[in-house]
Design a protein around this motif. Structure first.
Motif, PDB file in Angstrom:
ATOM      1  N   ILE A  18       0.704  -1.445   0.304  1.00  0.00           N
ATOM      2  CA  ILE A  18      -0.291  -0.081  -0.144  1.00  0.00           C
ATOM      3  C   ILE A  18       1.085   1.160  -0.327  1.00  0.00           C
ATOM      4  CG2 ILE A  18      -1.516   1.491   1.771  1.00  0.00           C
ATOM      5  CD1 ILE A  18      -2.748  -1.388   2.237  1.00  0.00           C
ATOM      6  N   CYS A  22       1.200   4.018  -2.884  1.00  0.00           N
ATOM      7  CA  CYS A  22       0.547   5.389  -2.595  1.00  0.00           C
ATOM      8  C   CYS A  22       2.239   6.033  -3.589  1.00  0.00           C
ATOM      9  CB  CYS A  22       1.012   5.616  -1.618  1.00  0.00           C
ATOM     10  SG  CYS A  22       0.718   6.965  -0.286  1.00  0.00           S
ATOM     11  N   ARG A  26       0.864   8.695  -6.819  1.00  0.00           N
ATOM     12  CA  ARG A  26       0.071   9.998  -5.580  1.00  0.00           C
ATOM     13  C   ARG A  26       1.412  11.262  -6.803  1.00  0.00           C
ATOM     14  NH1 ARG A  26      -4.403   9.735  -2.140  1.00  0.00           N
ATOM     15  NH2 ARG A  26      -3.544  12.718  -2.485  1.00  0.00           N
ATOM     16  N   LEU A  30       3.887  15.326  -0.300  1.00  0.00           N
ATOM     17  CA  LEU A  30       3.408  15.105   0.720  1.00  0.00           C
ATOM     18  C   LEU A  30       3.150  14.080   0.942  1.00  0.00           C
ATOM     19  CD1 LEU A  30       2.218  16.516   3.451  1.00  0.00           C
ATOM     20  CD2 LEU A  30       0.280  15.841   2.629  1.00  0.00           C
ATOM     21  N   PHE A  31       2.244  13.385  -0.154  1.00  0.00           N
ATOM     22  CA  PHE A  31       2.053  12.161   0.035  1.00  0.00           C
ATOM     23  C   PHE A  31       3.112  10.614  -0.927  1.00  0.00           C
ATOM     24  CE2 PHE A  31      -2.467  13.455  -0.021  1.00  0.00           C
ATOM     25  CZ  PHE A  31      -3.004  12.094   0.917  1.00  0.00           C
ATOM     26  N   LEU A  34       4.764  10.331   2.609  1.00  0.00           N
ATOM     27  CA  LEU A  34       4.053   9.379   3.728  1.00  0.00           C
ATOM     28  C   LEU A  34       3.577   7.762   3.417  1.00  0.00           C
ATOM     29  CD1 LEU A  34      -0.083  11.221   3.661  1.00  0.00           C
ATOM     30  CD2 LEU A  34       1.943  10.671   5.318  1.00  0.00           C
ATOM     31  N   ILE A  38       4.814   4.766   5.506  1.00  0.00           N
ATOM     32  CA  ILE A  38       3.677   3.507   5.709  1.00  0.00           C
ATOM     33  C   ILE A  38       5.164   2.518   5.438  1.00  0.00           C
ATOM     34  CG2 ILE A  38       2.482   1.898   4.489  1.00  0.00           C
ATOM     35  CD1 ILE A  38       1.150   4.844   4.141  1.00  0.00           C
ATOM     36  N   CYS A  41       7.672   1.640   8.606  1.00  0.00           N
ATOM     37  CA  CYS A  41       6.507   1.091   9.218  1.00  0.00           C
ATOM     38  C   CYS A  41       6.544  -0.577   9.020  1.00  0.00           C
ATOM     39  CB  CYS A  41       4.780   1.253   8.839  1.00  0.00           C
ATOM     40  SG  CYS A  41       4.391   0.659  10.497  1.00  0.00           S
TER      41      CYS A  41
ATOM     42  N   LEU D  14      -5.010  -2.271   7.703  1.00  0.00           N
ATOM     43  CA  LEU D  14      -4.760  -2.062   6.541  1.00  0.00           C
ATOM     44  C   LEU D  14      -5.859  -1.400   6.300  1.00  0.00           C
ATOM     45  CD1 LEU D  14      -4.300  -5.506   5.032  1.00  0.00           C
ATOM     46  CD2 LEU D  14      -2.533  -3.657   4.655  1.00  0.00           C
ATOM     47  N   LEU D  17      -5.293   2.023   6.322  1.00  0.00           N
ATOM     48  CA  LEU D  17      -3.542   2.632   5.329  1.00  0.00           C
ATOM     49  C   LEU D  17      -4.904   2.873   3.577  1.00  0.00           C
ATOM     50  CD1 LEU D  17      -1.076   0.273   5.970  1.00  0.00           C
ATOM     51  CD2 LEU D  17      -1.608   2.616   6.139  1.00  0.00           C
ATOM     52  N   VAL D  18      -5.392   1.790   3.531  1.00  0.00           N
ATOM     53  CA  VAL D  18      -6.157   2.499   2.085  1.00  0.00           C
ATOM     54  C   VAL D  18      -7.142   3.995   2.488  1.00  0.00           C
ATOM     55  CG1 VAL D  18      -7.924   1.161   0.636  1.00  0.00           C
ATOM     56  CG2 VAL D  18      -6.620  -0.225   1.581  1.00  0.00           C
ATOM     57  N   CYS D  20      -6.254   6.388   4.224  1.00  0.00           N
ATOM     58  CA  CYS D  20      -4.992   6.924   4.603  1.00  0.00           C
ATOM     59  C   CYS D  20      -4.172   7.829   3.359  1.00  0.00           C
ATOM     60  CB  CYS D  20      -3.986   6.495   4.888  1.00  0.00           C
ATOM     61  SG  CYS D  20      -2.558   7.606   4.626  1.00  0.00           S
ATOM     62  N   VAL D  21      -4.058   6.237   1.945  1.00  0.00           N
ATOM     63  CA  VAL D  21      -3.550   6.539   0.591  1.00  0.00           C
ATOM     64  C   VAL D  21      -4.418   6.975  -0.709  1.00  0.00           C
ATOM     65  CG1 VAL D  21      -1.780   5.487   0.949  1.00  0.00           C
ATOM     66  CG2 VAL D  21      -3.564   4.505  -0.506  1.00  0.00           C
ATOM     67  N   ARG D  23      -7.247   9.039   0.469  1.00  0.00           N
ATOM     68  CA  ARG D  23      -7.642  10.815   0.096  1.00  0.00           C
ATOM     69  C   ARG D  23      -7.238  11.911  -0.486  1.00  0.00           C
ATOM     70  NH1 ARG D  23     -11.966   9.320   2.312  1.00  0.00           N
ATOM     71  NH2 ARG D  23     -11.162   7.495   1.199  1.00  0.00           N
ATOM     72  N   ARG D  24      -8.091  13.136  -0.488  1.00  0.00           N
ATOM     73  CA  ARG D  24      -7.673  14.352  -1.039  1.00  0.00           C
ATOM     74  C   ARG D  24      -7.119  15.245  -0.040  1.00  0.00           C
ATOM     75  NH1 ARG D  24     -12.059  15.626  -5.246  1.00  0.00           N
ATOM     76  NH2 ARG D  24     -10.611  17.771  -4.923  1.00  0.00           N
ATOM     77  N   ASN D  25      -7.799  14.965   0.786  1.00  0.00           N
ATOM     78  CA  ASN D  25      -7.687  15.829   2.140  1.00  0.00           C
ATOM     79  C   ASN D  25      -5.726  15.841   2.965  1.00  0.00           C
ATOM     80  OD1 ASN D  25      -7.061  17.078   4.458  1.00  0.00           O
ATOM     81  ND2 ASN D  25      -9.693  17.895   3.929  1.00  0.00           N
ATOM     82  N   ALA D  26      -5.038  16.277   2.988  1.00  0.00           N
ATOM     83  CA  ALA D  26      -3.734  15.515   3.307  1.00  0.00           C
ATOM     84  C   ALA D  26      -3.943  15.826   5.070  1.00  0.00           C
ATOM     85  CB  ALA D  26      -2.589  17.166   3.369  1.00  0.00           C
ATOM     86  N   ALA D  29      -5.839  12.130   5.553  1.00  0.00           N
ATOM     87  CA  ALA D  29      -5.189  11.103   5.135  1.00  0.00           C
ATOM     88  C   ALA D  29      -3.658  10.445   6.579  1.00  0.00           C
ATOM     89  CB  ALA D  29      -3.649  11.721   3.850  1.00  0.00           C
ATOM     90  N   VAL D  30      -3.607  12.012   7.103  1.00  0.00           N
ATOM     91  CA  VAL D  30      -2.749  12.298   8.396  1.00  0.00           C
ATOM     92  C   VAL D  30      -3.026  11.143   9.278  1.00  0.00           C
ATOM     93  CG1 VAL D  30      -0.833  12.995   9.319  1.00  0.00           C
ATOM     94  CG2 VAL D  30      -0.985  13.645   7.415  1.00  0.00           C
ATOM     95  N   LEU D  33      -3.044   7.284   8.828  1.00  0.00           N
ATOM     96  CA  LEU D  33      -2.347   6.887   9.030  1.00  0.00           C
ATOM     97  C   LEU D  33      -1.392   6.791  10.006  1.00  0.00           C
ATOM     98  CD1 LEU D  33       0.213   5.938   7.351  1.00  0.00           C
ATOM     99  CD2 LEU D  33       1.268   8.515   7.454  1.00  0.00           C
ATOM    100  N   PHE D  37      -0.340   3.523  12.530  1.00  0.00           N
ATOM    101  CA  PHE D  37       0.448   2.644  12.860  1.00  0.00           C
ATOM    102  C   PHE D  37      -0.169   2.738  14.903  1.00  0.00           C
ATOM    103  CE2 PHE D  37       3.596   6.589  10.982  1.00  0.00           C
ATOM    104  CZ  PHE D  37       3.699   5.599   9.938  1.00  0.00           C
ATOM    105  N   LEU D  65       4.311  12.105  12.651  1.00  0.00           N
ATOM    106  CA  LEU D  65       2.805  13.044  11.776  1.00  0.00           C
ATOM    107  C   LEU D  65       2.624  13.872  12.370  1.00  0.00           C
ATOM    108  CD1 LEU D  65       0.985   9.281  12.400  1.00  0.00           C
ATOM    109  CD2 LEU D  65       2.171  10.410  10.402  1.00  0.00           C
TER     110      LEU D  65
END
Lengths: 102, 468, 619, 167
Positions: A18, A22, A26, A30-31, A34, A38, A41, D14, D17-18, D20-21, D23-26, D29-30, D33, D37, D65
């Motif tokens: 994943i 990403c 992306r 920033l992504f 991120l 991941i 991690c 999982l 995470l899906v 998170c990656v 999202r359009r809004n950062a 997403a954070v 994440l 974590f 983060l």
């Protein structure tokens, strides 16, 4: 029953996948960062699982060092992000296209 | 922590301490000459310590091995750092690199390369690799005008961090499979027949990440952009130093028989593709930095041929190859830095016209570097290539060695073009600054060493042989 | 005494370094004098050491040069019955040509560069000659290539000259690639690069390997010696200054290929097929070049093609195993070809830079001495009886004749036909340049010819004319000298020898007669189509352009565009379009370069994972 | 660790995470994440790594983060995530999916019939000893790495231009 090593690695691989997706798909820096977090991690997860499987501390020690490296990388990455936003008004790596062959 | 541990770490500690001192000095004075002098001093100290220290056994939790080729590479990377600093004396002043951070980061990058080259374990490898990569991210974007440098850094960083993540996860999988972090044991365990399939996944990830770092096709696409955007002295360090460090870190794997089976086939494919792609792309370049980028793809493909030999002879040939390649790359980029003005560097090939007469010394240095790249005696490049090919042939890798010979042959066309332009008539060429002593030295030093390597390669070979 | 051996190559190197460092500070004549003196001193050392080369010869190991695992190459020199006469010839002829060059280059502003390169060239050539192992030979091999490149393009401000230099370098490097591959092969199979060791161990090689290596060596030699099919660079190489043509493209470098094949003759003879190929290539080149020479209009190009043709004879000799004959011809040819080239340089000077022989003529009236010198050269080239060229060419032809069999009879036929053509074009040259009426345009201003340019011609003429004494038929001096290295030629019947001598003499006479009828006095007739074809070397360049250069350029263009730019967003896009099957849906893969790079990264990884899967499923 | 608990936490991670990656809004997403974590920290704890689990919370979730959020907040204007047309995504998505599938397949290929991980717990004290006694040089190197990362980040992130050199 206890978790077999393969299950832990399967989870780690899924997490890694994943993160890699990403980072590969992306367009925003920033992504990408991120996604790399991941991926690191996932590496940590695999290390700890390996450490448990072999009953030795090496994997966890590596995990600690990797954590610090991840922190350092993210600091530089984010400051470059800031830098790009200030000077180039963009955070999208695909908009950086002035360096290219003819 | 033992006395021997500390002794073994002394050369790289000298580099780190120098970096710290330079950082502090940069707060106290704005005179670059003082800062540079201190940086050169710590480089000299590191190189001297590496030469003078007695032979030591592998220590420090098995993380780094301070003996053997680690020490050779300390000297080598110190030299590359010195060339970068010499090449940026005027360049740095004109581009506002006035404080100590620049030289400190160069010193730290050198330390990271030394760590990587002497890594004996997976964590040593990752620490070394991340150290200099991180320093290079910043150095590439060091000119803060938001120009090409920051774009190059963003490209390098976004790609490099992905590769870093792949490397970390790959090593983690290998560790989970083998239960050790010692590089050579890791490698021999993973290439054994009984290794679980997920260690193959780990191998693939590690190989892809390293192929990215040393620009093997098809992972090389970032290379021309980043070289073009980076400041010339930094590009020299990036091109010569970082690639050499990664390959040097891999040498410990060869005697362990890591390059075999499926991995060997993959590396073979990467090497062949790099030779083909790099050669064909380089033929059409009109920008010297992009030309050097594609040339580095070919050169690294050639070095991979030595890895494919997969034995001690191959490792020795690759070590020699790295030294030659690093010197030639550093010299070429130092040439660009020496003739750069505030606006640009003489990177378009047309800009080179006639420089052979107006700037004879640095142009001669560039010409020697090009001859070395092309593998023409009496430069070290000839020996480097000969040994790599011979090692591959002796190990039965016929086809790829012949491909390498052919690529080396075609490469003459584009390297020679650079030399021809240097010594062509010079009508209406733009004026270039007159390089001063330090810059001239930065170009001529590698050129002279390349000639020395060609005339007396035994000097270096003995050193390499003693280390393995 | 033996310790002086390294001096032979080192003296020219020293001269080169001296000129490079001090050349600009010394008086204008100094570079030339230093260069000449060092090469002459080297020749003197060579002569003094000559007796030591008898029998096994002497070897000097200077230091360990390469000591890689698997093979080692000491930096050593070998002074044996083969290399000693060759080295003596190279140094002596070079000294004379250097002397000539001091006159020729006396007003050139770049004298320093010229003599640095010129001396460096002699050094590299001596490395080839004296090399104890193939690695050193290869260094010299590349060294002469590089010096030749720099010297052909010496007047680089003229783009044509620079291009000629580059062409020479690239074409000869094609040959170098083959030589390098042969070297690697030998190193891997025999574990040594030492020349003597290779020759000693050659019988142990499997026949197929011996053939393959022989063919690779032939291709390597063909590049350096301008033999078919790598011959196109030599005529263009005449763009360089005349001393360069004389030294590099007549006396020394082009003979390096023939020398290599002599040097490794025991290896070559392990494979009758490879040896036959060498002989055939030699004979065919000899004929091809002689035909081309017949129709050239530039004096130096005539000589260039004639060099190619004569080197073809040497290859023929080497392929027949007649090392003595090949070396004999090599040495004699060096004498008279250097003479002819340098005389041609004087002629060009006297016609004010005119190169075209159809606009010369009548020089005999004003320059008698030069005429007679040129006659001596022409007689040697044509192989007129009792000159050096006569004996050396006959020795090779005799070797071909005495082998028997239709194949060698055919080669002999080619050789004898070439002898006729050689006589024709040699005398054609003589007639057009020296006899008849003066056809030069009246506004051509003759340059004066300094004494330094005429003095060296006399000893060369003498050596060419009387060189035959070295190796008279029937137990010659040189054959005896080479006994430790090469089997003596099979004794041919005296009848055959005499018949051959008569035939050769007849060819010369016939050639003379033909040339006299055609070219005496009369201005040359306009060119026919066939003549134009031969003048352009049977369109060899054109052929190369069409068959190799253009496709190669197109291919690299294709690769740059397609591989670098479009495989990813073109080819794969096509694949993706198939998947999506909704045309135009994916007009562009991505509009940003980093995305493209990331995609390549992902694809590369995908390929690797796929391969790993394959290796798991089908181990 | 119990297999069921492992997959409950793993599934949560999982899913987060899906989300998170994609999202359009950062900021969103954070935050996703962060959730992932934390779930992974629980798994680390279960696999016998209490100290890494704690650090996962403290450093990954707590520091890294937060740094992301901090930088996001500093950006003026906040980065606009442009919507992307689906067709631009198809090929990269295919490649990424292929990689994921290939990686999973390689891991799965060798599994089956394996025993569970032994109950191994590395106490923090032992980890500390391993870290600072055996791997001390790595710790030193990483400390330099952090320092120079800070230096670099400081240089890149500074707003004003560098001071000119005094002649």
């Amino acid at each position: 029953m206890n978790v077999p090593l393969e299950h832990a690695l399967l989870l780690a691989t899924a997490v890694f996948g994943i993160g890699l997706s990403c980072a590969l798909i992306r367009r925003e820096l920033l992504f990408v960062l991120l996604g790399v977090e991941i991926m690191l991690c996932a590496a940590g997860l695999a290390l700890v699982a390996g450490s448990a499987a072999w009953r030795q501390p090496d994997g966890q020690v590596f995990w600690m060092l990797l954590l610090a490296i991840a922190a350092a990388e993210v600091a530089v990455g984010l400051s470059l992000l800031l830098h790009l936003h200030r000077r180039r008004r963009t955070g999208d790596v695909d908009e950086l296209r002035s360096l290219r062959g003819e | 922590m033992t006395h021997a541990d500390l002794l073994g770490a002394l050369p790289t500690l000298a580099l780190c301490a120098g970096a710290l001192a330079v950082l502090v000095l940069g707060r106290l004075t704005r005179r670059r000459a003082v800062i540079e002098a201190l940086a050169m001093l710590s480089i000299a100290a590191a190189a001297l310590l590496a030469v003078l220290l007695p032979e030591l056994p592998a220590t420090a939790g098995g993380m780094f091995s301070p003996g053997g080729n680690g020490r050779l590479f300390v000297v080598f990377f110190s030299l590359l750092g010195a060339i970068a600093i010499l090449a940026s004396t005027r360049y740095g002043r004109e581009h506002g690199f006035s404080t100590g951070e620049y030289d400190a980061l160069i010193l730290f990058a050198c330390a990271g390369m030394c760590w990587l080259a002497s890594a004996a374990s997976a964590w040593g490898f990752v620490i070394g690799l991340s150290s200099f990569t991180l320093a290079l991210y910043v150095l590439i974007a060091f000119a803060r005008d938001g120009g090409a440098g920051s774009e190059a850094a963003a490209k390098y960083l976004s790609m490099g961090m992905i590769a870093g993540g792949m490397l970390a996860f790959g090593l983690a999988l290998l560790y989970a499979a083998a239960g050790t972090l010692d590089l050579s044991r890791l490698a021999s365990a993973s290439s054994a027949g009984a290794a679980p399939p997920f260690s193959l996944l780990g191998m693939a990830l590690v190989l892809a990440a390293l192929a990215f770092k040393i620009s093997l096709a098809p992972f090389h696409l970032w290379t021309p952009d980043v070289y073009q955007g980076a400041p010339a002295p930094v590009a020299g360090l990036l091109s010569g130093g970082s690639k050499a460090a990664v390959l040097a870190g891999l040498l410990v794997l060869l005697p362990a028989g890591a390059i075999s089976g499926a991995v060997q086939k993959l590396l073979l494919a990467l090497a062949a593709l790099s030779l083909l792609w790099g050669t064909l792309a380089a033929l059409r370049q009109t920008d010297l930095k992009r030309l050097l980028a594609y040339s580095s793809v070919v050169q690294m493909g050639t070095a991979a041929i030595g890895l494919l030999a997969g034995n001690r002879a191959g490792a020795q040939a690759v070590a020699f190859y790295l030294v030659f390649y690093g010197l030639a790359a550093a010299g070429s980029f130092a040439f660009l830095a020496a003739l750069a003005n505030t606006a640009d560097e003489p990177e378009r090939l047309e800009d080179l016209r006639g420089l052979g007469f107006r700037r004879p010394l640095v142009a001669l240095g560039l010409a020697v570097c090009m001859l070395a790249f092309a593998g023409i005696p009496p430069t070290g490049g000839f020996f480097a290539k000969l040994q790599v090919f011979a090692a591959a042939v002796l190990a039965g890798q016929w086809e790829i060695a012949v491909a390498g010979v052919l690529a080396a042959f075609v490469s003459v066309a584009y390297y020679l073009r650079v030399i021809m332009l240097l010594y062509m008539s010079d009508e209406a060429a733009p004026e270039r600054p007159r390089p001063h002593l330090a810059e001239t030295l930065a170009v001529l030093l590698p050129a002279l060493l390349l000639l020395l390597l060609g005339v007396a390669p035994g000097l270096l070979m003995d050193w390499i042989g003693a280390g393995m | 005494m033996e310790a002086a051996l390294p001096l032979i190559p080192l003296l020219p190197l020293l001269g080169s370094a001296l000129i490079l460092l001090l050349g600009r500070r010394l008086p204008p004549a100094a570079p030339g004098l230093i260069a000449t003196a060092t090469v002459a001193a080297s020749a003197a050392v060579c002569l003094a050491l000559f007796p030591l080369s008898a029998g096994e010869g002497i070897r000097a190991r200077l230091f360990v040069w390469i000591a890689a695992e698997g093979f080692a190459a000491p930096f050593g020199l070998l002074f044996d019955p083969l290399s000693a006469p060759m080295a003596l010839m190279v140094t002596a002829v070079s000294a004379l040509i250097h002397l000539y060059a001091t006159g020729y280059m006396r007003e050139d502003p770049s004298r320093v560069r010229f003599f640095v390169l010129f001396n460096l060239f002699v050094f590299a050539m001596l490395l080839i000659v004296l090399a104890d192992n193939l690695a050193i030979l290869f260094v010299g091999w590349e060294g002469v290539g590089f010096c030749s490149y720099a010297l052909i393009g010496f007047w680089y401000r003229e783009p044509k000259n620079a291009a000629a230099g580059q062409k020479a370098f690239l074409v000869t490097r094609v040959g170098d690639v083959f030589l390098l591959i042969a070297m690697l092969w030998l190193a891997s199979d025999l574990g040594t690069l030492g020349i003597r060791e290779i020759n000693g161990a050659a019988p142990a090689l499997p026949p197929d390997t011996a053939t393959a290596i022989g063919v690779l060596l032939l291709l390597g030699a063909a590049g350096k010696s301008a033999q078919l099919p790598l011959m196109t660079w030599l005529p263009d190489a005449m763009a360089g200054p005349t001393p360069v043509s004389a030294l590099i493209h007549a006396a020394t470098m082009v003979t390096a290929g023939a020398y290599l094949l002599c040097r490794l003759n025991p290896l070559l003879l392990q494979s009758p097929a490879a040896a036959a190929a060498v002989a055939a290539i030699g004979a065919l080149t000899a004929l091809y070049a002689a035909l081309s020479a017949l129709f050239q209009r530039e004096i130096k190009r005539v000589l260039a093609y004639s060099t190619m043709s004569q080197v073809g004879y040497m290859l023929l000799g080497a392929g027949l195993g007649a090392v003595g004959a090949a070396l004999f011809h090599l040495i004699v040819h060096a004498f008279f070809k250097a003479l002819l080239f340098m005389a041609a340089g004087c002629v060009i000077h006297l016609f004010g830079g005119e190169n075209d022989i159809t606009r010369m003529g009548g020089l005999k009236k004003t320059k008698r001495a030069l005429f007679w010198l040129f006659v001596a050269g022409v007689l040697c080239l044509a192989g007129a009886p009792l000159t050096g060229g006569f004996f050396s060419k006959d020795a090779i032809l005799l070797a071909a004749l005495s082998r028997g069999g239709w194949f060698f009879a055919l080669l002999f036929g080619l050789g004898i036909a070439t002898a006729l053509l050689t006589a024709v074009y040699s005398f054609r040259l003589l007639y057009l340049v020296f006899l008849g009426e003066r056809r030069a345009s009246p506004d051509a201003h003759p340059h004066s010819v300094p004494r330094a340019m005429t003095v060296p011609l006399w000893p060369l003429a003498a050596l060419g004319l009387f060189g035959g004494l070295m190796n008279l038929p029937g137990g010659g001096l040189l054959d005896g000298w080479l006994l430790p290295l090469a089997a003596p030629p099979e004794p041919a019947s005296h009848a055959a020898e005499w018949a051959l001598a008569a035939a050769a003499a007849l060819m010369v006479l016939a050639g003379w007669a033909l040339a006299q009828r055609r070219y005496r006095g009369a201005a040359p007739a306009p060119e026919t189509g066939a003549a134009r074809a031969f003048r352009s070397g049977l369109f060899a360049d054109e052929l190369y352009q069409r068959a190799l250069v253009r496709p190669f350029k197109a291919f690299s263009r294709f690769c740059r565009r397609v591989v670098d730019g479009r495989v990813i967003d073109g080819g794969l896009e096509g694949g993706a379009r198939l998947l999506a099957s909704s045309g135009g849906w994916l007009s562009r893969l991505s509009n940003g370069s980093v995305s493209r790079y990331r995609l390549a990264l992902g694809l590369g990884l995908l390929g690797m994972l796929g391969w790993m899967m394959v290796s798991v499923l089908w181990p | 660790m119990n297999l069921v608990a492992f997959w409950i936490f793993g599934g949560t991670a999982l899913l987060a995470l899906v989300l998170c990656v994609t999202r359009r809004n950062a900021v969103h997403a954070v935050l996703y994440l962060l959730g992932a974590f934390l779930a992974i920290a629980a798994i680390l704890f279960g696999l016998g790594a209490p100290l890494p689990a704690a650090w996962q919370v403290l450093v990954y979730a707590g520091a890294i983060l937060v740094l992301f959020l901090f930088v996001l907040m500093t950006l003026h204007p906040p980065p606009a995530m442009k919507p992307r047309r689906a067709r631009e995504l198809v090929l990269p998505a295919l490649v990424a999916a292929g990689n994921l599938a290939g990686a999973l397949a390689l891991v799965l290929a060798g599994s089956g019939g394996r025993e569970g991980l032994p109950g191994y717990v590395l106490p923090p004290a032992a980890l500390g000893r391993a870290l600072f006694a055996d791997a001390w040089i790595g710790v030193e190197a990483v400390s330099f790495l952090l320092l120079f990362a800070a230096v670099g980040a400081f240089w890149l992130g500074r707003r004003e231009d560098p001071p000119k050199e005094r002649p």
